[in-house]
Design an enzyme around this catalytic site. Structure first.
Site, PDB file in Angstrom:
ATOM      1  N   THR A 132       0.823  -1.221   0.000  1.00 41.13           N
ATOM      2  CA  THR A 132       0.000   0.000   0.000  1.00 41.13           C
ATOM      3  C   THR A 132       0.854   1.267   0.000  1.00 41.13           C
ATOM      4  OG1 THR A 132      -1.443   1.282   1.481  1.00 41.13           O
ATOM      5  CG2 THR A 132      -0.109  -0.376   2.518  1.00 41.13           C
ATOM      6  N   ASP A 133       0.263   2.365  -0.447  1.00 45.87           N
ATOM      7  CA  ASP A 133       0.960   3.661  -0.378  1.00 45.87           C
ATOM      8  C   ASP A 133       1.029   4.183   1.064  1.00 45.87           C
ATOM      9  OD1 ASP A 133      -1.739   4.313  -0.024  1.00 45.87           O
ATOM     10  OD2 ASP A 133      -1.775   5.899  -1.533  1.00 45.87           O
ATOM     11  N   GLU A 134       0.223   3.580   1.962  1.00 50.06           N
ATOM     12  CA  GLU A 134       0.151   4.104   3.331  1.00 50.06           C
ATOM     13  C   GLU A 134       1.462   3.919   4.087  1.00 50.06           C
ATOM     14  OE1 GLU A 134      -3.568   3.409   5.339  1.00 50.06           O
ATOM     15  OE2 GLU A 134      -4.612   3.160   3.435  1.00 50.06           O
ATOM     16  N   TYR A 158      -2.028  -0.446  10.957  1.00 47.65           N
ATOM     17  CA  TYR A 158      -2.114  -1.128   9.655  1.00 47.65           C
ATOM     18  C   TYR A 158      -0.893  -0.826   8.794  1.00 47.65           C
ATOM     19  CZ  TYR A 158      -3.324  -1.612   4.700  1.00 47.65           C
ATOM     20  OH  TYR A 158      -3.286  -1.901   3.354  1.00 47.65           O
ATOM     21  N   LYS A 162       2.139  -3.274   7.403  1.00 45.01           N
ATOM     22  CA  LYS A 162       2.439  -3.461   5.974  1.00 45.01           C
ATOM     23  C   LYS A 162       3.878  -3.051   5.674  1.00 45.01           C
ATOM     24  CE  LYS A 162       0.146  -4.634   2.989  1.00 45.01           C
ATOM     25  NZ  LYS A 162      -0.167  -5.989   2.445  1.00 45.01           N
ATOM     26  N   ASN A 188      -8.042   1.601  -3.425  1.00 38.38           N
ATOM     27  CA  ASN A 188      -8.828   0.961  -4.486  1.00 38.38           C
ATOM     28  C   ASN A 188     -10.318   1.129  -4.227  1.00 38.38           C
ATOM     29  OD1 ASN A 188      -7.143  -1.989  -5.731  1.00 38.38           O
ATOM     30  ND2 ASN A 188      -6.214  -0.135  -4.953  1.00 38.38           N
TER      31      ASN A 188
HETATM   32  P1  NAD Z   1      -9.436  -7.430   2.195  1.00 35.56           P
HETATM   33  O1  NAD Z   1      -9.402  -7.156   3.655  1.00 35.56           O
HETATM   34  O2  NAD Z   1     -10.680  -7.163   1.426  1.00 35.56           O
HETATM   35  O3  NAD Z   1      -9.056  -8.969   1.922  1.00 35.56           O
HETATM   36  C1  NAD Z   1      -8.028  -9.631   2.590  1.00 35.56           C
HETATM   37  C2  NAD Z   1      -8.194 -11.133   2.349  1.00 35.56           C
HETATM   38  O4  NAD Z   1      -7.111 -11.807   3.018  1.00 35.56           O
HETATM   39  C3  NAD Z   1      -9.486 -11.701   2.922  1.00 35.56           C
HETATM   40  O5  NAD Z   1     -10.071 -12.575   1.990  1.00 35.56           O
HETATM   41  C4  NAD Z   1      -9.029 -12.446   4.158  1.00 35.56           C
HETATM   42  O6  NAD Z   1      -9.854 -13.571   4.460  1.00 35.56           O
HETATM   43  C5  NAD Z   1      -7.632 -12.891   3.751  1.00 35.56           C
HETATM   44  N1  NAD Z   1      -6.746 -13.141   4.895  1.00 35.56           N
HETATM   45  C6  NAD Z   1      -6.582 -12.369   5.990  1.00 35.56           C
HETATM   46  N2  NAD Z   1      -5.682 -12.934   6.825  1.00 35.56           N
HETATM   47  C7  NAD Z   1      -5.249 -14.064   6.212  1.00 35.56           C
HETATM   48  C8  NAD Z   1      -4.308 -15.069   6.560  1.00 35.56           C
HETATM   49  N3  NAD Z   1      -3.632 -15.013   7.716  1.00 35.56           N
HETATM   50  N4  NAD Z   1      -4.107 -16.090   5.706  1.00 35.56           N
HETATM   51  C9  NAD Z   1      -4.806 -16.165   4.540  1.00 35.56           C
HETATM   52  N5  NAD Z   1      -5.712 -15.253   4.169  1.00 35.56           N
HETATM   53  C10 NAD Z   1      -5.935 -14.222   4.991  1.00 35.56           C
HETATM   54  O7  NAD Z   1      -8.211  -6.622   1.601  1.00 35.56           O
HETATM   55  P2  NAD Z   1      -8.033  -5.967   0.152  1.00 35.56           P
HETATM   56  O8  NAD Z   1      -8.589  -4.595   0.173  1.00 35.56           O
HETATM   57  O9  NAD Z   1      -8.485  -6.926  -0.884  1.00 35.56           O
HETATM   58  O10 NAD Z   1      -6.447  -5.831   0.109  1.00 35.56           O
HETATM   59  C11 NAD Z   1      -5.627  -6.882  -0.430  1.00 35.56           C
HETATM   60  C12 NAD Z   1      -4.176  -6.487  -0.293  1.00 35.56           C
HETATM   61  O11 NAD Z   1      -3.947  -5.267  -0.998  1.00 35.56           O
HETATM   62  C13 NAD Z   1      -3.731  -6.220   1.145  1.00 35.56           C
HETATM   63  O12 NAD Z   1      -2.428  -6.743   1.297  1.00 35.56           O
HETATM   64  C14 NAD Z   1      -3.730  -4.705   1.279  1.00 35.56           C
HETATM   65  O13 NAD Z   1      -2.788  -4.284   2.221  1.00 35.56           O
HETATM   66  C15 NAD Z   1      -3.362  -4.303  -0.130  1.00 35.56           C
HETATM   67  N6  NAD Z   1      -3.855  -2.985  -0.572  1.00 35.56           N
HETATM   68  C16 NAD Z   1      -5.193  -2.667  -0.419  1.00 35.56           C
HETATM   69  C17 NAD Z   1      -5.647  -1.432  -0.882  1.00 35.56           C
HETATM   70  C18 NAD Z   1      -7.105  -1.051  -0.782  1.00 35.56           C
HETATM   71  O14 NAD Z   1      -7.448   0.101  -1.106  1.00 35.56           O
HETATM   72  N7  NAD Z   1      -8.004  -1.925  -0.386  1.00 35.56           N
HETATM   73  C19 NAD Z   1      -4.760  -0.534  -1.498  1.00 35.56           C
HETATM   74  C20 NAD Z   1      -3.414  -0.900  -1.627  1.00 35.56           C
HETATM   75  C21 NAD Z   1      -2.985  -2.141  -1.175  1.00 35.56           C
HETATM   76  P1  TYD Z   2     -10.834   3.822   4.158  1.00 33.50           P
HETATM   77  O1  TYD Z   2     -11.751   3.339   3.080  1.00 33.50           O
HETATM   78  O2  TYD Z   2     -10.943   3.200   5.521  1.00 33.50           O
HETATM   79  O3  TYD Z   2      -9.345   3.708   3.588  1.00 33.50           O
HETATM   80  P2  TYD Z   2      -7.920   4.246   4.207  1.00 33.50           P
HETATM   81  O4  TYD Z   2      -8.125   4.706   5.593  1.00 33.50           O
HETATM   82  O5  TYD Z   2      -7.083   3.009   4.132  1.00 33.50           O
HETATM   83  O6  TYD Z   2      -7.467   5.330   3.297  1.00 33.50           O
HETATM   84  O7  TYD Z   2     -11.043   5.376   4.316  1.00 33.50           O
HETATM   85  C1  TYD Z   2     -10.812   6.274   3.249  1.00 33.50           C
HETATM   86  C2  TYD Z   2     -10.938   7.682   3.787  1.00 33.50           C
HETATM   87  O8  TYD Z   2     -12.302   7.900   4.181  1.00 33.50           O
HETATM   88  C3  TYD Z   2     -10.103   7.906   5.037  1.00 33.50           C
HETATM   89  O9  TYD Z   2      -9.579   9.247   4.974  1.00 33.50           O
HETATM   90  C4  TYD Z   2     -11.094   7.778   6.183  1.00 33.50           C
HETATM   91  C5  TYD Z   2     -12.394   8.264   5.559  1.00 33.50           C
HETATM   92  N1  TYD Z   2     -13.630   7.639   6.089  1.00 33.50           N
HETATM   93  C6  TYD Z   2     -14.697   8.453   6.528  1.00 33.50           C
HETATM   94  O10 TYD Z   2     -14.623   9.691   6.467  1.00 33.50           O
HETATM   95  N2  TYD Z   2     -15.817   7.841   6.994  1.00 33.50           N
HETATM   96  C7  TYD Z   2     -15.940   6.487   7.081  1.00 33.50           C
HETATM   97  O11 TYD Z   2     -16.988   5.989   7.573  1.00 33.50           O
HETATM   98  C8  TYD Z   2     -14.848   5.668   6.626  1.00 33.50           C
HETATM   99  C9  TYD Z   2     -14.932   4.167   6.677  1.00 33.50           C
HETATM  100  C10 TYD Z   2     -13.710   6.294   6.131  1.00 33.50           C
END
Ligand code: NAD
Ligand code: TYD
Length: 354
Positions: A132-134, A158, A162, A188
């Site tokens: 992640t960019d975080e 978090y 990461k 995403n």
């Molecule tokens: P998500 O929380 O929707 O899904 C995570 C999945 O991993 C789930 O299906 C969960 O059951 C599985 N999981 C959790 N712990 C596990 C373990 N110990 N063993 C096997 N499986 C396990 O997350 P996401 O949004 O799909 O993100 C996927 C990846 O992309 C993550 O590594 C996250 O850090 C990264 N990422 C997410 C975003 C975003 O905006 N969502 C952006 C950049 C990077």
């Molecule tokens: P989120 O989807 O949790 O992603 P991340 O914190 O990983 O960027 O949140 C996106 C942005 O939206 C973040 O600045 C927090 C804000 N947010 C709200 O304002 N209200 C909400 O109920 C949630 C879930 C997030």
């Protein structure tokens, strides 16, 4: 074949579905099915012989060793993680367990497997870590976007977990020569996004007539990428990325949260107007801010474009419209993921905050 971890979650499942729609190469999908993992997302490939789902933990070395020995994948793509910042604030333990220790155990299993490969199988093998960019921390309004050269300055449990996993991946390359690639992507959005993250939560709450909880002043900036563009970037990095390199992934779509919420409200006003004729924006409610809330993320994805020729296919306008349309058409998926565990989270996070 390839081994995907976390392929029942939001991005992993989109990746698996896109992968199988594009080619015949099979996927072994290892997922622990936490609250965020959902087999219903994979219903369309349930009986597809190219998709082998395995319920298990990336930290279970014996299981991962067995899967690697049995299926002999040419690559491992690691999506598995605890991924929700707010949950990491309430309970960081699971984040350390999966994101740090789980990645460590996975790396060890993969290292053992890779060491036993020979010839072309060994040189072609890849471990792609999805991050992640975080990890880069937060930006001031006029700072340039994050490049791959930015220092790691994670601020939440978090992002710290990461960042730790990224460092482990880097070290396994540097020390053991493991052929790794890392991607650091911005926020995403898109189909199958669990409705406790900003965009799906706002759509689902709006339709249910509930408040739209905006944290703090709503002026925190995130850089949004349509999930299928993230998947195409991962495929491209897997195919052509340079070993040991990291690639930032993003679509130059920086937006303050309040603008995202207003855009969703306007789309719903157009596509599914409220019965009383009032705008959905009436439901916007400002609530207590997230502790330690990062103010701004922005990704500079020029390296990925320059070196590997990747660009996103969707603009924010096209992607958000597709997303809102998807949620309107998939009410049953939403209802089914709103389990007891989901309801419990929503009351813990939002009750008494408005
Ligand atoms: P998500 O929380 O929707 O899904 C995570 C999945 O991993 C789930 O299906 C969960 O059951 C599985 N999981 C959790 N712990 C596990 C373990 N110990 N063993 C096997 N499986 C396990 O997350 P996401 O949004 O799909 O993100 C996927 C990846 O992309 C993550 O590594 C996250 O850090 C990264 N990422 C997410 C975003 C975003 O905006 N969502 C952006 C950049 C990077
Ligand atoms: P989120 O989807 O949790 O992603 P991340 O914190 O990983 O960027 O949140 C996106 C942005 O939206 C973040 O600045 C927090 C804000 N947010 C709200 O304002 N209200 C909400 O109920 C949630 C879930 C997030």
């Amino acid at each position: 074949m390839i081994l995907v971890t976390g392929g029942a979650g939001f991005i992993g499942a989109n990746f698996v579905l896109d992968w199988l729609a594009r080619q015949d190469e099979p996927v072994v999908n290892l997922d622990k099915l936490t609250y965020a993992g959902n087999l219903e997302t994979l219903a369309s490939v349930k009986d597809d012989p190219r998709h082998i789902f395995v319920h298990g933990d990336i930290g279970d070395g014996a299981l991962v060793d067995r899967l690697l020995a049995e299926h002999r994948p040419r690559a491992v793509v690691n999506f598995a993680a605890e991924s929700h910042v707010d949950r990491s604030i309430h309970g960081p333990g699971d984040f350390i367990q999966t994101n740090v220790l789980g990645t460590f155990h996975l790396l060890e299993s993969v290292r053992g497997y890779w060491a036993g490969l020979e010839g072309d199988a060994k040189s072609a093998f890849r471990f792609l870590h999805v991050s992640t960019d975080e990890v880069y921390g937060t930006l001031k309004p006029t700072d340039p976007a994050f490049t791959e050269e930015n220092r790691y300055e994670p601020n939440s449990p978090y992002s710290a977990s990461k960042a730790a996993s990224d460092h482990l991946v880097r070290a396994w390359h540097h020390t053991y020569g493991l052929p790794v690639l890392t991607t650091n992507c911005s926020n995403n959005y898109g189909p199958f996004h669990f409705p406790e993250k900003l965009i799906p939560l706002m759509i689902v709450n709006a339709l249910a007539g509930k408040p739209l909880p905006v944290y703090g002043d709503g002026m925190q900036v995130r850089d949004w990428l349509y999930v299928k563009d993230h998947c195409s970037a991962i495929r491209r990095v897997l195919e052509a990325g340079h070993l040991g390199e990291t690639y930032n992934v993003g679509g130059w779509n920086e937006k303050p949260n309040i603008e995202i919420v207003r855009t969703i409200c306007a789309l719903l006003d157009e596509l599914r107007p409220r019965d009383d004729g009032r705008p959905y924006a009436d439901q916007i409610t400002y609530v207590t801010d997230r502790p330690g809330h990062d103010r701004r993320y922005a990704i500079d994805a020029r390296k990925l474009e320059r070196e590997l020729g990747w660009t996103p296919a969707e603009t924010f306008d096209s992607g958000i419209r597709k997303t809102v349309e998807w949620y309107l058409a998939n009410g049953e998926w939403v209802r089914n993921v709103q389990s007891g565990a989901y309801r419990e989270w929503v009351s813990k996070q939002y009750e008494g905050k408005a």
